[in-house]
Design a protein around this motif. Structure first.
Motif, PDB file in Angstrom:
ATOM      1  N   ASP A  35       0.853  -1.180   0.000  1.00  0.00           N
ATOM      2  CA  ASP A  35       0.000   0.000   0.000  1.00  0.00           C
ATOM      3  C   ASP A  35       0.895   1.239   0.000  1.00  0.00           C
ATOM      4  O   ASP A  35       1.858   1.317   0.770  1.00  0.00           O
ATOM      5  N   ASN A  36       0.603   2.173  -0.879  1.00  0.00           N
ATOM      6  CA  ASN A  36       1.376   3.416  -0.935  1.00  0.00           C
ATOM      7  C   ASN A  36       2.858   3.141  -1.221  1.00  0.00           C
ATOM      8  O   ASN A  36       3.738   3.871  -0.759  1.00  0.00           O
ATOM      9  N   GLY A  37       3.124   2.040  -1.962  1.00  0.00           N
ATOM     10  CA  GLY A  37       4.496   1.684  -2.297  1.00  0.00           C
ATOM     11  C   GLY A  37       5.258   1.026  -1.168  1.00  0.00           C
ATOM     12  O   GLY A  37       6.472   0.829  -1.258  1.00  0.00           O
ATOM     13  N   ILE A  38       4.566   0.644  -0.095  1.00  0.00           N
ATOM     14  CA  ILE A  38       5.197   0.052   1.082  1.00  0.00           C
ATOM     15  C   ILE A  38       4.525  -1.295   1.356  1.00  0.00           C
ATOM     16  O   ILE A  38       3.300  -1.425   1.261  1.00  0.00           O
ATOM     17  N   GLU A  39       5.318  -2.302   1.715  1.00  0.00           N
ATOM     18  CA  GLU A  39       4.753  -3.601   2.065  1.00  0.00           C
ATOM     19  C   GLU A  39       4.471  -3.636   3.567  1.00  0.00           C
ATOM     20  O   GLU A  39       5.374  -3.593   4.387  1.00  0.00           O
ATOM     21  N   PHE A  40       3.184  -3.700   3.927  1.00  0.00           N
ATOM     22  CA  PHE A  40       2.755  -3.758   5.315  1.00  0.00           C
ATOM     23  C   PHE A  40       2.494  -5.210   5.715  1.00  0.00           C
ATOM     24  O   PHE A  40       2.122  -6.043   4.883  1.00  0.00           O
ATOM     25  N   LEU A 172       8.958  -2.288   9.311  1.00  0.00           N
ATOM     26  CA  LEU A 172       9.367  -0.888   9.434  1.00  0.00           C
ATOM     27  C   LEU A 172      10.879  -0.758   9.552  1.00  0.00           C
ATOM     28  O   LEU A 172      11.494   0.138   8.956  1.00  0.00           O
ATOM     29  N   GLU A 173      11.509  -1.662  10.288  1.00  0.00           N
ATOM     30  CA  GLU A 173      12.954  -1.587  10.471  1.00  0.00           C
ATOM     31  C   GLU A 173      13.686  -1.977   9.185  1.00  0.00           C
ATOM     32  O   GLU A 173      14.732  -1.417   8.861  1.00  0.00           O
ATOM     33  N   LYS A 174      13.143  -2.921   8.442  1.00  0.00           N
ATOM     34  CA  LYS A 174      13.756  -3.303   7.171  1.00  0.00           C
ATOM     35  C   LYS A 174      13.788  -2.112   6.216  1.00  0.00           C
ATOM     36  O   LYS A 174      14.779  -1.864   5.525  1.00  0.00           O
ATOM     37  N   ILE A 175      12.681  -1.356   6.187  1.00  0.00           N
ATOM     38  CA  ILE A 175      12.611  -0.192   5.307  1.00  0.00           C
ATOM     39  C   ILE A 175      13.582   0.876   5.773  1.00  0.00           C
ATOM     40  O   ILE A 175      14.338   1.455   4.989  1.00  0.00           O
ATOM     41  N   VAL A 256       6.449   4.318  20.714  1.00  0.00           N
ATOM     42  CA  VAL A 256       7.904   4.226  20.662  1.00  0.00           C
ATOM     43  C   VAL A 256       8.281   2.828  20.187  1.00  0.00           C
ATOM     44  O   VAL A 256       7.753   1.836  20.710  1.00  0.00           O
ATOM     45  N   ILE A 257       9.164   2.733  19.202  1.00  0.00           N
ATOM     46  CA  ILE A 257       9.713   1.455  18.753  1.00  0.00           C
ATOM     47  C   ILE A 257      11.232   1.555  18.865  1.00  0.00           C
ATOM     48  O   ILE A 257      11.834   2.489  18.327  1.00  0.00           O
ATOM     49  N   LEU A 258      11.835   0.620  19.576  1.00  0.00           N
ATOM     50  CA  LEU A 258      13.268   0.669  19.851  1.00  0.00           C
ATOM     51  C   LEU A 258      13.940  -0.605  19.360  1.00  0.00           C
ATOM     52  O   LEU A 258      13.494  -1.716  19.662  1.00  0.00           O
ATOM     53  N   THR A 259      15.009  -0.428  18.578  1.00  0.00           N
ATOM     54  CA  THR A 259      15.857  -1.538  18.167  1.00  0.00           C
ATOM     55  C   THR A 259      17.307  -1.141  18.429  1.00  0.00           C
ATOM     56  O   THR A 259      17.585  -0.017  18.863  1.00  0.00           O
ATOM     57  N   LEU A 260      18.229  -2.026  18.143  1.00  0.00           N
ATOM     58  CA  LEU A 260      19.640  -1.692  18.320  1.00  0.00           C
ATOM     59  C   LEU A 260      20.140  -0.744  17.229  1.00  0.00           C
ATOM     60  O   LEU A 260      21.241  -0.203  17.343  1.00  0.00           O
ATOM     61  N   GLU A 261      19.342  -0.546  16.189  1.00  0.00           N
ATOM     62  CA  GLU A 261      19.758   0.316  15.087  1.00  0.00           C
ATOM     63  C   GLU A 261      19.047   1.661  15.055  1.00  0.00           C
ATOM     64  O   GLU A 261      19.632   2.673  14.654  1.00  0.00           O
ATOM     65  N   HIS A 262      17.777   1.670  15.445  1.00  0.00           N
ATOM     66  CA  HIS A 262      16.981   2.889  15.309  1.00  0.00           C
ATOM     67  C   HIS A 262      16.035   3.080  16.486  1.00  0.00           C
ATOM     68  O   HIS A 262      15.652   2.125  17.158  1.00  0.00           O
ATOM     69  N   MET A 263      15.662   4.343  16.691  1.00  0.00           N
ATOM     70  CA  MET A 263      14.555   4.728  17.554  1.00  0.00           C
ATOM     71  C   MET A 263      13.470   5.347  16.672  1.00  0.00           C
ATOM     72  O   MET A 263      13.769   6.167  15.808  1.00  0.00           O
ATOM     73  N   HIS A 264      12.229   4.953  16.900  1.00  0.00           N
ATOM     74  CA  HIS A 264      11.096   5.523  16.177  1.00  0.00           C
ATOM     75  C   HIS A 264      10.112   6.093  17.200  1.00  0.00           C
ATOM     76  O   HIS A 264       9.721   5.391  18.137  1.00  0.00           O
ATOM     77  N   LEU A 265       9.698   7.331  17.038  1.00  0.00           N
ATOM     78  CA  LEU A 265       8.613   7.910  17.823  1.00  0.00           C
ATOM     79  C   LEU A 265       7.539   8.389  16.864  1.00  0.00           C
ATOM     80  O   LEU A 265       7.831   9.120  15.898  1.00  0.00           O
ATOM     81  N   ILE A 266       6.294   7.963  17.116  1.00  0.00           N
ATOM     82  CA  ILE A 266       5.189   8.223  16.197  1.00  0.00           C
ATOM     83  C   ILE A 266       4.042   8.860  16.972  1.00  0.00           C
ATOM     84  O   ILE A 266       3.423   8.207  17.822  1.00  0.00           O
ATOM     85  N   PRO A 267       3.746  10.136  16.733  1.00  0.00           N
ATOM     86  CA  PRO A 267       2.629  10.787  17.438  1.00  0.00           C
ATOM     87  C   PRO A 267       1.296  10.138  17.074  1.00  0.00           C
ATOM     88  O   PRO A 267       1.077   9.732  15.931  1.00  0.00           O
ATOM     89  N   ARG A 268       0.402  10.063  18.045  1.00  0.00           N
ATOM     90  CA  ARG A 268      -0.930   9.490  17.843  1.00  0.00           C
ATOM     91  C   ARG A 268      -2.004  10.529  18.180  1.00  0.00           C
ATOM     92  O   ARG A 268      -1.921  11.216  19.193  1.00  0.00           O
ATOM     93  N   ARG A 269      -3.010  10.600  17.319  1.00  0.00           N
ATOM     94  CA  ARG A 269      -4.159  11.460  17.594  1.00  0.00           C
ATOM     95  C   ARG A 269      -5.301  10.658  18.207  1.00  0.00           C
ATOM     96  O   ARG A 269      -5.963  11.099  19.140  1.00  0.00           O
ATOM     97  N   TYR A 270      -5.544   9.461  17.653  1.00  0.00           N
ATOM     98  CA  TYR A 270      -6.655   8.631  18.109  1.00  0.00           C
ATOM     99  C   TYR A 270      -6.141   7.238  18.470  1.00  0.00           C
ATOM    100  O   TYR A 270      -5.139   6.760  17.925  1.00  0.00           O
ATOM    101  N   GLU A 271      -6.865   6.560  19.347  1.00  0.00           N
ATOM    102  CA  GLU A 271      -6.498   5.212  19.755  1.00  0.00           C
ATOM    103  C   GLU A 271      -6.989   4.182  18.756  1.00  0.00           C
ATOM    104  O   GLU A 271      -6.315   3.179  18.507  1.00  0.00           O
TER     105      GLU A 271
END
Length: 320
Positions: A35-40, A172-175, A256-271
């Motif tokens: 979807d949107n050029g990304i494999e989910f 997400l980490e592969k991308i 928050v998603i944490l790996t040994l390579e990257h940190m990801h923080l993603i704001p959320r509006r709705y649950e």
């Protein structure tokens, strides 16, 4: 216990808790959707169908009771010894606990008895101690943390969750690993970027930091980079929601998603997200594929303003 002992004890403790009935495992299937050029990757778990309505009702009641934490004492009383994993040396607040309702085997949490403030430097030290211990044991773990009322958190106290993934990580980490980071026209290939960046193909705000390589003999003293990186990303989350005039009042929610390579923080509006034409946020696989994972995630996220936030705008290109 040492981090290595925590990691090595998980499989046996998981089997014991499963055998005693203190832990429930629900089989699931994963489906890929571009979807949107990304494999989910979509994980489907039909809990109600596989457990029966009566048992599902019992589990729902138990979960409600488990989540109704008012004081430290009530938390302690609700913990089954068969779910308890252990705590790290010299720390009597945070401890490891198996997730009572598993969709992925060996899913465990690192939790404390406090309500859900942001992650502290000491939390990050513990998280990376455990991620490194897993790598030494030839296992690949990711950690994730849901902070805020609209983040999808299932319990009110702080609990960082760990799951085992394939060696090359989740989608997400592969991308992210395959992105070259450009700053002011320079492509940073040999050195990790010291600035946050965004994966601009995603239709929602996301803030990422590429960490310096951590060796297997890294110590908590090497976690200073993780702490400063996290604070940089958290500042961007706060800035993102402030740019949104319709954002709900109160403290920001984010994942928050944490790996040994990257940190990801993603704001959320709705649950949750309700697919148009339905009256529930529990939808079947075909409805999800029809709407598209990108649209669903955009619906619960926040619009990206990353280019306005970072001077010398960081862009990304695919290096695969």
């Amino acid at each position: 216990m040492q981090p290595s002992e925590i990691i090595s004890s998980i499989p046996d403790k998981y089997e014991a808790a499963l055998s005693s009935g203190d832990l429930y495992f629900f089989p699931s299937e994963t489906h890929l959707k571009e979807d949107n050029g990304i494999e989910f990757e979509i994980r489907v778990c039909c809990i109600a169908e596989e457990t029966g309505a009566e048992r599902w009702s019992d589990i729902g009641v138990a979960r409600t009771e488990c989540c109704d934490y008012g004081t430290t004492g009530s938390i302690c009383a609700s913990l089954s010894l068969n779910l308890y994993v252990g705590d790290l040396a010299l720390d009597d607040d945070r401890h490891g606990r198996l997730n009572k309702y598993c969709v992925v085997p060996h899913h465990f949490c690192w939790q404390s008895f406090v309500r859900k403030p942001p992650l502290l430097p000491s939390d990050l030290v513990h998280i990376y101690q455990l991620l490194l211990a897993a790598r030494r044991a030839n296992k690949s773990l990711i950690a994730f943390y849901n902070c805020g009322v609209n983040s999808g958190a299932s319990q009110p106290h702080k609990h960082v969750q760990f799951i085992e993934v394939e060696r090359d990580g989740p989608p997400l980490e592969k991308i992210t690993r395959n992105l070259k980071i450009e700053a002011s026209g320079l492509i940073l290939i040999s050195l990790p970027t010291r600035r946050p960046f965004a994966f601009q193909s995603l239709p929602y705000a996301n803030h990422i930091f590429r960490l310096p390589a951590l060796s297997l003999d890294s110590t908590p003293a090497n976690s200073g980079n993780a702490v400063s990186s996290f604070h940089s990303l958290l500042d961007l989350v706060i800035s993102t929601v402030r740019h949104d005039p319709g954002y709900p009042s109160g403290s920001p929610s984010y994942n928050v998603i944490l790996t040994l390579e990257h940190m990801h923080l993603i704001p959320r509006r709705y649950e949750t997200y309700t697919i148009p034409g339905t009256d529930t946020n529990h939808s079947d696989l075909e409805e999800i594929k029809k709407v598209g994972p990108a649209e669903i995630l955009r619906g619960v996220g926040v619009e990206s303003v990353h280019d306005l936030q970072v001077s010398g705008s960081l862009l990304e290109t695919d290096c695969s």
